[in-house]
Motif scaffolding. Structure first.
Motif, mmCIF file in Angstrom:
data_model
loop_
_atom_site.group_PDB
_atom_site.id
_atom_site.type_symbol
_atom_site.label_atom_id
_atom_site.label_comp_id
_atom_site.label_asym_id
_atom_site.label_seq_id
_atom_site.Cartn_x
_atom_site.Cartn_y
_atom_site.Cartn_z
ATOM 1 N N UNK A 69 0.719 -1.067 -0.119
ATOM 2 C CA UNK A 69 0.044 -0.156 -0.245
ATOM 3 C C UNK A 69 1.119 1.199 0.002
ATOM 4 N N UNK A 70 1.818 1.132 0.868
ATOM 5 C CA UNK A 70 2.822 2.216 0.976
ATOM 6 C C UNK A 70 3.378 2.629 -0.554
ATOM 7 N N UNK B 285 1.724 6.490 -7.048
ATOM 8 C CA UNK B 285 0.768 7.509 -7.179
ATOM 9 C C UNK B 285 1.069 9.026 -7.076
ATOM 10 N N UNK B 286 1.975 9.260 -6.035
ATOM 11 C CA UNK B 286 2.427 10.468 -5.719
ATOM 12 C C UNK B 286 3.395 10.949 -7.026
ATOM 13 N N UNK C 280 -5.277 3.526 4.819
ATOM 14 C CA UNK C 280 -5.256 4.640 6.051
ATOM 15 C C UNK C 280 -3.950 4.427 6.787
ATOM 16 N N UNK C 281 -3.406 3.309 7.098
ATOM 17 C CA UNK C 281 -1.940 3.095 7.555
ATOM 18 C C UNK C 281 -0.854 3.223 6.923
ATOM 19 N N UNK C 282 -0.973 3.024 5.552
ATOM 20 C CA UNK C 282 0.021 3.040 4.519
ATOM 21 C C UNK C 282 0.272 4.528 4.556
ATOM 22 N N UNK C 283 -0.762 5.437 4.460
ATOM 23 C CA UNK C 283 -0.313 6.771 4.001
ATOM 24 C C UNK C 283 0.655 7.529 5.031
ATOM 25 N N UNK D 223 8.931 4.005 -4.201
ATOM 26 C CA UNK D 223 7.688 3.500 -4.541
ATOM 27 C C UNK D 223 7.914 1.936 -5.077
ATOM 28 N N UNK D 224 8.721 1.830 -6.136
ATOM 29 C CA UNK D 224 9.020 0.597 -6.875
ATOM 30 C C UNK D 224 9.645 -0.408 -5.816
#
Length: 687
Positions: free
Chosen positions: A200-201, A207-208, A356-359, A394-395
Motif C-alpha cells: 500500500x505504501x 501515485x504521488x 489509511x495506515x500506509x499513508x 515506491x517501486x
C-alpha cells in the motif's frame, strides 16, 4: 486624513537642489509597465488551435509533442531520467571509487544482518524477513535511486509503525499458549499484513510520482522530521523493555501505548529473567561504548568498529556453549530458512484500512529518505530528483512486498556508516546485497542460538543518533522560537499519542505557523534615503526624504483570503477611511496627525508573491474607494502572476495601464509630477 509622514525639518523649493536627491533631478521618464512591455517585452506566443479534449489532456499532448517521447532521442532521454545508473556508470572512476564502494558496501551489509533481524522483531514478524527487507529494497534502490550516498533497508521508525498495524490487524490470542502449527499460521498472517502495508505504501508513492508530488517533501519541515524520529526512538526503547527483561507481554498499540507498556513492564518486573537481563546488560555495555568510539574517532579509524557483528558472534557462541535456551529458557532466533521466499501477491482484503495506515508510512519514508539524500547531495555537490526518489522508493516497497518484505526506507545509521567507510556511489548497495545474500543462502543456520535480547539491545543502540537530536534544541531556540515550538509540540504528540498521529499533529502545527506568520507581517512605510535612489523603511535609522501628500507602502506577504482583512484595515488607516477610533495596525512608520492629506498612494507589490480572487477583489475595491476620495493610486513592481489575477478581477476597469510601474522609483517620479503644481516641499526626516 493623515499619511505615513514623520514631522521633521522642511525646506522650501529653493533648498531642494541642495539635498542632492534623485527627486530633484530628472534622469529619465518614469517607466510604466505598458511602456516596459513595449520596449523590452517579447512577441506574444501564438495561441494553439483549440482541441476537442479536456484541458489537462491537451497540455499533456503538447508536452509529449514538445519532448518527443515517441522519438528515439526522446525515449533515450526518458530512460536516462528513470534509470540513473545509465548516467553515472559511464563516468564511474573505477580505480578511485571501486575499493571505497566495496569496503563501504561490505561494512554496511555486515551491519544490515543483525539490524534487519532486530527490526523484524519491531515489526512483529520472524527475523528472517528482516534479512529479505535488507536485500530486495537495497538492490532496487541501487538501480532507481538518485542518492549516491544513501543506504536503504530496515528503519526502526517504519518498523515500529508497521508493527502497530500488524498487531492491530492480527492480534495474538489472549490464551497465549499456541501450538507449533497455530504459531506458524499466526506468523504467516502477520507477514502477509506487513507485506500488504508495504504494498500500500509503495502504491501511494507511485501515485504521488505519477502526479509529480515530489514538492510535498517541503511540507515536512526539519523540526517535524527530527521531532518525529526522536519521539519514535523513545517508543522503540520502551517497546524493547520486555525483550531486555525476558518478559512475554502483549504489545500495546494505539494512543498512550508508551505509558501502557511502561505500566505493564513495571507490573511484571518481578517475573523478569535474570539470564536475559544479564545478557542485555553485557550487550549494552559493549555496544554503547563501541558506538561512542566510532563517533569520536571517526576520522582516525579506517572503518568503523562492527560492534553489532562482534556482539552477535559472542552471544551466539556463548548461548550455544552454555545451552542457555534450554537451561534458562532464553529466547533465541531459531532456524533461519535458507534461500528466498516464493513471490506471493499480498492479501488485500482489508486494503481500505491498510491504505489509511500506509499513508503516514509513505510520507515518513519519503520525508526521511529525501531529507537524508539532500544533506549528502549538498555536501558532495550533486543533485537529487525528489520525484525520482518517489519512484525509487515506491517501486522498492511495491516489488519487495511480493517477497514478503515489510516497509523500508533510507536509514540514518547505515547511511552515516556508508559515508564514513568511503562509499561513493549506489554501487556500494550491490556489495551490501552480496553480504546479505550469503547469509540467506549459507550462513543462516549459524544464527540459530542468537538470543533475542541481543537484537533488542541492537535496536536500542541504533537509536543513538535520534536521541542525541535533542541536543540541537538550545540552538533551535536561539535561532527560531517558532521552530522550537513546532519541534516540542510534534515530539510531545508523538510520545503521548502515536507516531502516525504525532506526524499529523506536527504537519498541521507547522502549516498553521506559516499561515499565522503571513497574517502578522509588518506593513512598511517607505522613504527615500538621501543621496540615493533607494527607498527604505521609515523605522530604520537613516536620513530619509519624504514628500507631503505622498504615501509609499510596501506589503510584504501574499495577498489571499486570510490576509485580505489586514490589508484592507492597514490601507484604510493610512488613507483615513473608516473609524479613526480603531486601534492602529502594526506599521513600520507611524503617520503624523497634522500632516498634509494624502493625494498620491504608491503600493509596492514586490513582496506579494501571489494573490487569490479575494485578495484581487480587495485591490479593485481599494482602487474604487481611492477614485471616490480623489486619491491617485499607483502600483509598483507587480509580478506577472499577480498582475494577471488583478486584471481578471477587473483592475483595468478602474485603473489605466499608466498607473502600473516597473519600480518604486518610477512611480515616485510620476507622483512628483502630479504633485508639482501645488509646490510640494521635501521633508528631511530623521528616524
Amino acid at each position: 486624513m493623515s499619511g505615513p509622514l514623520v514631522s521633521g525639518t522642511c525646506s522650501g523649493p529653493e533648498e531642494v537642489s541642495e539635498l542632492k536627491s534623485p527627486l530633484s533631478s530628472r534622469f529619465r521618464e518614469p517607466l510604466t509597465h505598458a511602456r516596459f512591455q513595449e520596449l523590452f517585452g517579447g512577441a506574444e506566443e501564438p495561441e494553439l488551435p483549440a482541441e476537442p479534449c479536456l484541458p489537462w489532456l491537451c497540455r499533456l499532448r503538447r508536452r509529449r509533442r514538445a519532448c518527443g517521447f515517441c522519438s528515439g532521442p526522446g525515449a533515450w532521454r526518458g530512460l536516462l531520467a528513470r534509470v540513473p545508473p545509465l548516467r553515472w556508470l559511464p563516468q564511474y572512476r573505477w580505480r578511485a571509487w571501486l575499493l571505497g564502494d566495496a569496503v563501504a558496501g561490505v561494512t554496511v551489509g555486515v551491519v544490515h544482518v543483525p539490524q534487519g533481524m532486530a527490526f523484524a522483531l519491531l515489526t512483529s514478524v520472524p527475523p528472517v524477513f528482516g534479512l529479505y527487507t535488507s536485500f530486495f529494497p537495497v538492490l532496487i534502490y541501487s538501480l532507481l535511486g538518485t542518492g549516491r550516498h544513501l543506504s536503504t533497508g530496515t528503519f526502526a521508525v517504519l518498523s515500529l509503525m508497521t508493527g502497530s498495524v500488524v498487531e492491530r490487524l492480527v492480534p495474538e490470542p489472549l490464551a497465549g499458549n499456541l501450538s507449533g502449527v497455530e504459531r506458524e499460521q499466526l506468523e504467516a498472517r502477520r507477514v502477509g499484513a506487513a507485506a500488504a502495508v508495504a504494498f500500500g505504501s509503495g502504491a501511494l508513492m507511485l501515485a504521488m510520482f505519477a502526479l509529480q508530488l515530489g514538492v510535498l517533501s517541503t511540507f515536512l519541515s526539519e523540526p517535524v522530521v527530527k521531532a518525529l524520529t526522536s519521539g519514535a526512538a523513545l517508543h522503540v526503547l520502551v517497546s524493547q523493555l520486555p525483550s531486555l527483561l525476558g518478559l512475554s507481554l502483549p504489545r500495546q498499540i494505539g494512543c498512550f501505548s508508551l505509558f501502557k507498556t511502561l505500566a505493564a513492564v513495571l507490573t511484571a518486573l518481578v517475573r523478569s529473567s535474570p539470564a536475559e537481563l544479564t545478557i542485555s546488560a553485557l550487550s549494552l555495555a559493549l555496544l554503547v561504548p563501541v558506538k561512542e568510539l566510532n563517533v569520536r574517532f571517526r576520522d582516525r579509524l579506517p572503518t568503523p568498529i562492527p560492534g553489532e557483528v562482534v556482539m552477535v558472534l559472542l552471544a551466539t557462541v556463548l548461548c550455544f556453549a552454555s545451552s542457555l535456551d534450554t537451561r534458562y529458557n532464553v529466547q533465541v532466533v531459531g532456524l533461519l530458512p535458507g534461500g528466498f521466499p516464493q513471490p506471493l501477491f499480498p492479501t488485500l482484503d482489508e486494503l481500505p484500512r491498510i491504505l489509511a495506515d500506509a499513508l503516514p508510512i509513505a510520507l515518513v519514508t519519503f520525508a526521511v529518505s529525501t531529507s537524508l539524500a539532500s544533506i549528502y547531495a549538498d555536501k558532495y555537490s550533486y543533485r537529487i530528483d525528489p520525484n525520482q526518489e518517489l519512484l525509487a522508493h515506491g517501486v522498492s516497497n511495491l516489488v519487495s512486498s511480493l517477497f514478503s518484505c515489510f516497509p523500508n526506507s533510507a536509514t540514518l545509521a547505515t547511511t552515516s556508516l556508508l559515508v564514513d567507510a568511503g562509499g561513493n556511489t549506489q554501487l556500494a548497495g550491490l556489495f551490501s546485497c552480496i553480504v546479505v545474500l550469503s547469509v540467506l543462502l549459507w550462513l543462516g543456520p549459524f544464527f540459530y542460538y542468537l538470543p533475542k535480547a541481543v537484537l533488542a539491545c541492537i535496536n536500542i543502540s541504533s537509536m543513538r543518533q535520534m536521541f542525541f537530536q535533542m541536543q540541537e534544541l538550545p540552538q533551535l531556540w536561539h535561532i527560531s522560537r517558532v521552530d522550537f515550538a513546532v519541534w516540542m509540540v510534534t515530539w510531545v504528540a508523538v510520545v503521548t499519542l502515536n507516531v502516525d498521529l504525532g506526524l499529523a499533529v506536527g504537519v498541521v502545527v507547522s502549516m498553521m505557523t506559516v499561515v499565522c506568520r503571513t497574517q502578522r507581517v509588518q506593513c512598511l512605510a517607505l522613504g527615500l534615503a538621501e543621496g540615493t535612489e533607494l527607498y527604505r523603511p521609515l523605522r530604520e535609522s537613516h536620513k530619509l526624504l519624504q514628500v507631503p501628500g505622498l504615501c509609499i507602502l510596501s506589503y510584504p506577504t501574499p495577498l489571499y483570503f486570510a490576509t485580505r482583512g489586514q490589508f484592507r484595515h492597514t490601507l484604510e488607516w493610512h488613507l483615513g477611511f473608516g473609524e479613526r477610533s480603531k486601534q492602529s495596525p502594526k506599521l513600520g512608520g507611524l503617520p503624523d496627525k497634522g500632516a498634509e492629506p494624502i493625494r498620491v498612494m504608491i503600493l509596492d507589490f514586490s513582496g506579494i508573491s501571489f494573490a487569490d480572487a479575494a485578495g484581487a477583489r480587495e485591490v479593485v475595491q481599494l482602487t474604487r474607494r481611492c477614485q471616490d476620495a480623489g486619491i491617485c493610486l499607483l502600483l509598483a513592481q507587480c509580478n506577472a502572476l499577480v498582475l494577471e489575477t488583478l486584471t481578471r478581477a477587473g483592475l483595468l476597469d478602474r485603473m489605466t495601464p499608466e498607473q502600473l510601474f516597473v519600480s518604486v522609483q518610477d512611480a515616485a517620479a510620476h507622483a512628483l509630477e502630479r504633485l508639482k503644481p501645488t509646490g510640494p516641499k521635501i521633508c528631511t526626516v530623521w528616524v
